[in-house]
Design an enzyme around this catalytic site. Structure first.
Site, PDB file in Angstrom:
ATOM      1  N   HIS A  46      -3.414   4.368  -2.443  1.00  0.00           N
ATOM      2  CA  HIS A  46      -4.410   3.542  -1.753  1.00  0.00           C
ATOM      3  C   HIS A  46      -5.018   4.325  -0.589  1.00  0.00           C
ATOM      4  CE1 HIS A  46      -1.650   0.247  -3.368  1.00  0.00           C
ATOM      5  NE2 HIS A  46      -2.816  -0.080  -3.899  1.00  0.00           N
ATOM      6  N   LEU A  59       0.817  -1.214   0.000  1.00  0.00           N
ATOM      7  CA  LEU A  59       0.000   0.000   0.000  1.00  0.00           C
ATOM      8  C   LEU A  59       0.855   1.270   0.000  1.00  0.00           C
ATOM      9  CD1 LEU A  59      -2.748  -1.135   2.553  1.00  0.00           C
ATOM     10  CD2 LEU A  59      -2.781  -1.293   0.044  1.00  0.00           C
ATOM     11  N   GLN A  83      -5.598 -12.856 -12.136  1.00  0.00           N
ATOM     12  CA  GLN A  83      -5.456 -11.695 -13.021  1.00  0.00           C
ATOM     13  C   GLN A  83      -4.022 -11.496 -13.514  1.00  0.00           C
ATOM     14  OE1 GLN A  83      -6.836  -8.984  -9.801  1.00  0.00           O
ATOM     15  NE2 GLN A  83      -5.359  -7.547 -10.632  1.00  0.00           N
TER      16      GLN A  83
HETATM   17  P1  AMP Z   1      -3.775  -2.253  -6.666  1.00  0.00           P
HETATM   18  O1  AMP Z   1      -3.367  -2.577  -5.260  1.00  0.00           O
HETATM   19  O2  AMP Z   1      -2.651  -1.831  -7.550  1.00  0.00           O
HETATM   20  O3  AMP Z   1      -4.668  -3.307  -7.266  1.00  0.00           O
HETATM   21  O4  AMP Z   1      -4.682  -0.974  -6.536  1.00  0.00           O
HETATM   22  C1  AMP Z   1      -5.820  -0.943  -5.717  1.00  0.00           C
HETATM   23  C2  AMP Z   1      -6.632   0.274  -6.064  1.00  0.00           C
HETATM   24  O5  AMP Z   1      -5.862   1.446  -5.834  1.00  0.00           O
HETATM   25  C3  AMP Z   1      -7.047   0.287  -7.549  1.00  0.00           C
HETATM   26  O6  AMP Z   1      -8.384   0.716  -7.665  1.00  0.00           O
HETATM   27  C4  AMP Z   1      -6.068   1.258  -8.138  1.00  0.00           C
HETATM   28  O7  AMP Z   1      -6.574   1.914  -9.294  1.00  0.00           O
HETATM   29  C5  AMP Z   1      -5.877   2.240  -6.998  1.00  0.00           C
HETATM   30  N1  AMP Z   1      -4.607   2.938  -7.176  1.00  0.00           N
HETATM   31  C6  AMP Z   1      -3.414   2.384  -7.527  1.00  0.00           C
HETATM   32  N2  AMP Z   1      -2.478   3.342  -7.684  1.00  0.00           N
HETATM   33  C7  AMP Z   1      -3.095   4.527  -7.417  1.00  0.00           C
HETATM   34  C8  AMP Z   1      -2.662   5.886  -7.418  1.00  0.00           C
HETATM   35  N3  AMP Z   1      -1.415   6.236  -7.745  1.00  0.00           N
HETATM   36  N4  AMP Z   1      -3.563   6.849  -7.104  1.00  0.00           N
HETATM   37  C9  AMP Z   1      -4.848   6.512  -6.780  1.00  0.00           C
HETATM   38  N5  AMP Z   1      -5.319   5.246  -6.771  1.00  0.00           N
HETATM   39  C10 AMP Z   1      -4.455   4.261  -7.085  1.00  0.00           C
END
Ligand code: AMP
Length: 279
Positions: free
Chosen positions: A36, A32, A60
């Site tokens: 996040h 995180l 995925q």
């Molecule tokens: P992930 O852990 O990469 O699957 O991301 C979880 C959620 O956080 C997803 O909905 C991502 O689009 C969002 N997320 C990832 N990186 C960012 C970021 N830099 N800014 C805002 N939300 C993000």
């Protein structure tokens, strides 16, 4: 903060609360960062109980090495959740999420044949599967996702619409590092030289936007960006212009549009995008 590894106790806990409390879900794969945290913050402001799932979903990942090397930092993640006043962490093992091997495949028509769907076959089917499971387990009132994964958000919108999940979706802006690099769990895998090179993605998006605004053709812009990326040793996978509504490919900026980019810095695959408003 309550931590659940299993589905049934989590369901029992949330079932007691659901009548009186609005539940916000933030699905993540862990490692995180502040991006996040921004989703958690929105959930905290807009709902009563924030549930964050941390699960690296094998379904995925089309590339086994990407799955194996995906950063896993559970202790730090739980500390970040605590300090962001998250109420519930859901941290299942594979055997809890996939008690039986899955047979369901999703097909999103045009939406999953382009960009991430084209370069990562099966990726969005795996995303839709795990997100459906999480929606059915948590039954959130609101689920929070990031614009960082713009195509993923459009797929999830379609999923919710077609399967009539009874929830609202929120798409939150991209959080960036000081130099403009979009925050991503995968950034942890970059060495210091690669980390410097990685800003080429956001630079490319900004330059493309400027060139398109001057009337340059998309194919010319693409060539220029490919050369720019190659210049710093970054392999461009795609640069696409699409409708921000339905992801239909565009040649010129009209209405609500989005520029999306993906490529490799060494072995690490990164994505980014910016929204553009045309006339
Ligand atoms: P992930 O852990 O990469 O699957 O991301 C979880 C959620 O956080 C997803 O909905 C991502 O689009 C969002 N997320 C990832 N990186 C960012 C970021 N830099 N800014 C805002 N939300 C993000």
């Amino acid at each position: 903060m309550h931590i659940f590894k299993e589905i049934e106790p989590l369901r029992a806990f949330l079932n007691q609360k659901r009548a009186q409390h609005r539940i916000g879900l933030v699905p993540t794969m862990g490692a995180l960062h502040s991006g996040h945290a921004s989703l958690l913050k929105a959930a905290r402001q807009e709902t009563h109980i924030t549930v964050c799932s941390i699960y690296v979903n094998p379904a995925q990942f089309n590339n086994p090495s990407d799955l194996e090397k995906y950063p896993r930092t559970l202790e730090k993640d739980l500390a970040l959740l605590e300090s962001n006043s998250c109420d519930v962490a859901f941290v299942p093992e594979n055997r809890e999420m996939y008690q039986t091997p899955s047979t369901i495949q999703f097909d999103f028509g045009d939406l999953d044949k382009i960009m991430e769907g084209k370069f990562r076959p099966g990726h969005f089917s795996g995303v839709a599967l795990v997100v459906s499971k999480l929606f059915n387990i948590v039954l959130p009132h609101v689920a929070y996702f990031g614009q960082k994964d713009f195509q993923q958000f459009k797929i999830i919108e379609r999923l919710v619409d077609e399967l009539k999940f009874d929830l609202k979706l929120r798409c939150m802006p991209i959080l960036r590092e000081k130099d403009g690099l979009a925050m991503s769990s995968r950034n942890q895998r970059l060495d210091s030289d690669q980390r410097k090179k990685a800003i080429v993605f956001q630079e490319s998006l900004i330059l493309s936007k400027e060139l398109l605004a001057k009337g340059e053709k998309l194919s010319v812009v693409r060539d220029q960006i490919k050369t720019k990326c190659e210049g710093v040793g970054v392999k461009l996978e795609y640069l696409e212009l699409a409708s921000g509504e339905n992801l239909n490919p565009l040649e010129i900026v009209t209405g609500k549009a989005v520029l999306l980019i993906a490529g490799y810095v060494g072995e690490v695959r990164l994505i980014d995008n910016i929204l553009i408003h045309g006339n």
